[in-house]
Write an enzyme that holds these catalytic residues in place. Structure first.
Site, PDB file in Angstrom:
ATOM      1  N   ARG A 197       8.077 -28.485  58.717  1.00 26.23           N
ATOM      2  CA  ARG A 197       7.676 -28.564  57.307  1.00 26.23           C
ATOM      3  C   ARG A 197       6.499 -27.623  57.037  1.00 26.23           C
ATOM      4  O   ARG A 197       6.416 -26.996  56.001  1.00 26.23           O
ATOM      5  CB  ARG A 197       7.312 -30.009  56.924  1.00 26.23           C
ATOM      6  CG  ARG A 197       6.665 -30.091  55.549  1.00 26.23           C
ATOM      7  CD  ARG A 197       6.587 -31.489  54.908  1.00 26.23           C
ATOM      8  NE  ARG A 197       6.538 -32.589  55.841  1.00 26.23           N
ATOM      9  CZ  ARG A 197       5.452 -32.986  56.519  1.00 26.23           C
ATOM     10  NH1 ARG A 197       4.295 -32.369  56.361  1.00 26.23           N
ATOM     11  NH2 ARG A 197       5.518 -33.998  57.350  1.00 26.23           N
ATOM     12  N   TYR A 243      13.844 -23.373  29.840  1.00 26.51           N
ATOM     13  CA  TYR A 243      14.972 -23.908  30.620  1.00 26.51           C
ATOM     14  C   TYR A 243      15.006 -25.447  30.498  1.00 26.51           C
ATOM     15  O   TYR A 243      13.971 -26.109  30.608  1.00 26.51           O
ATOM     16  CB  TYR A 243      14.785 -23.484  32.084  1.00 26.51           C
ATOM     17  CG  TYR A 243      15.832 -24.009  33.018  1.00 26.51           C
ATOM     18  CD1 TYR A 243      17.126 -23.506  33.013  1.00 26.51           C
ATOM     19  CD2 TYR A 243      15.535 -25.026  33.916  1.00 26.51           C
ATOM     20  CE1 TYR A 243      18.087 -23.985  33.871  1.00 26.51           C
ATOM     21  CE2 TYR A 243      16.494 -25.514  34.797  1.00 26.51           C
ATOM     22  CZ  TYR A 243      17.764 -24.986  34.760  1.00 26.51           C
ATOM     23  OH  TYR A 243      18.717 -25.476  35.607  1.00 26.51           O
ATOM     24  N   ASP A 281       7.769 -17.965  34.373  1.00 26.06           N
ATOM     25  CA  ASP A 281       9.062 -18.195  35.017  1.00 26.06           C
ATOM     26  C   ASP A 281       9.861 -16.907  34.825  1.00 26.06           C
ATOM     27  O   ASP A 281      10.337 -16.611  33.735  1.00 26.06           O
ATOM     28  CB  ASP A 281       9.762 -19.399  34.369  1.00 26.06           C
ATOM     29  CG  ASP A 281      11.117 -19.710  35.028  1.00 26.06           C
ATOM     30  OD1 ASP A 281      11.679 -18.808  35.677  1.00 26.06           O
ATOM     31  OD2 ASP A 281      11.599 -20.845  34.874  1.00 26.06           O
ATOM     32  N   LYS A 312      19.191 -17.816  41.372  1.00 23.76           N
ATOM     33  CA  LYS A 312      19.781 -16.853  40.443  1.00 23.76           C
ATOM     34  C   LYS A 312      19.725 -15.432  41.028  1.00 23.76           C
ATOM     35  O   LYS A 312      20.337 -15.178  42.036  1.00 23.76           O
ATOM     36  CB  LYS A 312      19.085 -16.971  39.083  1.00 23.76           C
ATOM     37  CG  LYS A 312      18.801 -18.435  38.657  1.00 23.76           C
ATOM     38  CD  LYS A 312      20.047 -19.238  38.365  1.00 23.76           C
ATOM     39  CE  LYS A 312      19.780 -20.742  38.218  1.00 23.76           C
ATOM     40  NZ  LYS A 312      18.736 -21.137  37.292  1.00 23.76           N
TER      41      LYS A 312
END
Ligand SMILES: *Cc1c(COP(=O)(O)O)cnc(C)c1O
Length: 383
Positions: free
Chosen positions: A52, A104, A176, A201
């Site tokens: 992690r 979004y 963003d 994306k």
């Protein structure tokens, strides 16, 4: 293999953050699919303790995207929304964020239904109108959260000018950059403080991984993001990190083709008699065309167009053959969607209409197929 500090964009995409594997010389960073690392002795290790906290594949991706976005450090997360949520953990109860409206849908849901419960406050304004930003700022405002271009109306905000306004009020700017990709715009170079992506994306670009990344420039943000990535633990796995790095290597050539294909399809749609309206920042008919020309390198892979009615849109979506009916964007293949029924179904009708998301509106994420085949598909579906 040594990357010069002044290496240009496509070279950075391919090489930044990666060295041949020290054990074997493998040119590609291996997928370090491991949860832990054997230590030589008590308190003696190679800088890797637990999966992690550190993973060499993820860290290579983070260095790579940090270099591509001209930042000082990157932090990869399990999804774009996990990345956005991590950025919010910089704030505390009572803090306020001014957000581009028409952001979004998942971001809106995270802000309103999750983070508001913890005492954060959000105000939504059309940031493409710069004069609406300052009046929305309060003494509690900590972030101006911009999305440009927006989905699906493709409104453009002047990032440099918005940063100037925010910074005058001591407010940091988060962008963003998912819809544009760093090939098209690099917000940190325009003054932003934090840039983030849904790597799902354009950065990954092959529709086979979900992920997110945050790139920062300030030392205090580096420290906090490193801490919270480990403390909250929404990390990206090594296999996804590998896939996204494979994607960023071709970002330059993919986006160059995306820009060219999309411009051609936009012109085709705008001239088609059955299309009521075509929205693309690359068209002179777009209200922010001049700003987009200044701020962006090309105009990106998304077009929205209006077929007038729900029936016409449904008919068209049922007829496309090459283009796939699906949510998401930014892959090598062309995807087509219907915002009112698909991505924006949870937005109340009045709000949808105010934003311009009509029942006839169709959004296309143009891929890198031969543009003649895409044109043929549109022609037969619109016939
Ligand atoms: C897809 C998307 C997100 C969310 O990313 P996920 O990887 O799906 O969590 C955030 N912002 C924008 C602009 C997006 O397109």
């Amino acid at each position: 293999m040594k990357l010069d500090a002044h290496a240009r964009f496509s070279t950075r995409c391919i090489h930044a953050g990666q060295e041949p594997d020290p054990a074997t010389g493998a040119i590609m960073t291996p997928i370090y699919q491991t949860s832990t690392y054997v230590q030589e002795g008590l308190g003696q290790h190679k800088g890797f303790e637990y999966g992690r906290t550190q993973n060499p594949t993820r860290m290579a991706l983070e260095r790579n995207v940090a270099a591509i976005e001209s930042g000082v450090a990157g932090f990869a997360f399990a999804s774009g929304l996990a990345a956005i949520d991590a950025v919010l953990t910089r704030l505390k109860s009572g803090d306020h964020v001014v957000v581009s409206d028409n952001t979004y849908g998942g971001t809106f849901r995270l802000f309103e239904r999750v983070r508001r419960k913890f005492g954060l406050d959000f105000t939504y304004v059309d940031t493409s109108h710069l004069d609406r930003i300052a009046p929305a700022l309060t003494p509690k405002t900590r972030y101006l959260f911009l999305e440009t271009p927006t989905n699906p109306m493709l409104q453009i905000t002047d990032i440099a000018a918005a940063c100037e306004i925010a910074h005058r009020h001591g407010v940091r700017v988060v962008v963003d950059n998912t819809f544009a990709s760093p090939y098209i715009q690099r917000p940190l170079e325009l003054g932003a403080d934090i840039v983030l992506h849904s790597t799902t994306k354009f950065l990954n670009g092959h529709s086979d991984s979900v992920g997110g990344i945050v790139v920062v420039r300030h030392e205090d943000d580096v420290e906090w993001m490193r801490f919270v990535q480990n403390a909250a633990g929404a990390i990206l796995g090594p296999m996804d990190a590998f896939l996204i790095m494979r994607g960023t290597k071709t970002l330059d050539v993919r986006l160059e083709r995306t820009n060219a294909n999309t411009m051609e399809i936009a012109h085709y749609l705008e001239a088609h008699p059955k299309v009521v309206r075509t929205i693309y920042p690359g068209l002179p008919s777009h209200p922010h065309h001049a700003l987009a020309t200044r701020q962006m390198r090309g105009y990106g892979g998304l077009i929205s167009f209006d077929l007038g009615t729900m029936d016409a849109a449904r008919d068209f979506l049922g007829r496309v053959r090459l283009m796939a009916l699906a949510e998401s964007l930014g892959g090598v293949e062309t995807l087509i969607s219907h915002p009112a029924v698909m991505t924006h179904a949870s937005v109340p009708v009045e709000r949808r209409q105010a934003l311009g998301i009509t029942d006839g509106l169709v959004r296309v994420s143009v891929g890198i197929e031969d543009v003649a085949d895409l044109r043929d598909d549109l022609a037969q579906a619109l016939a």
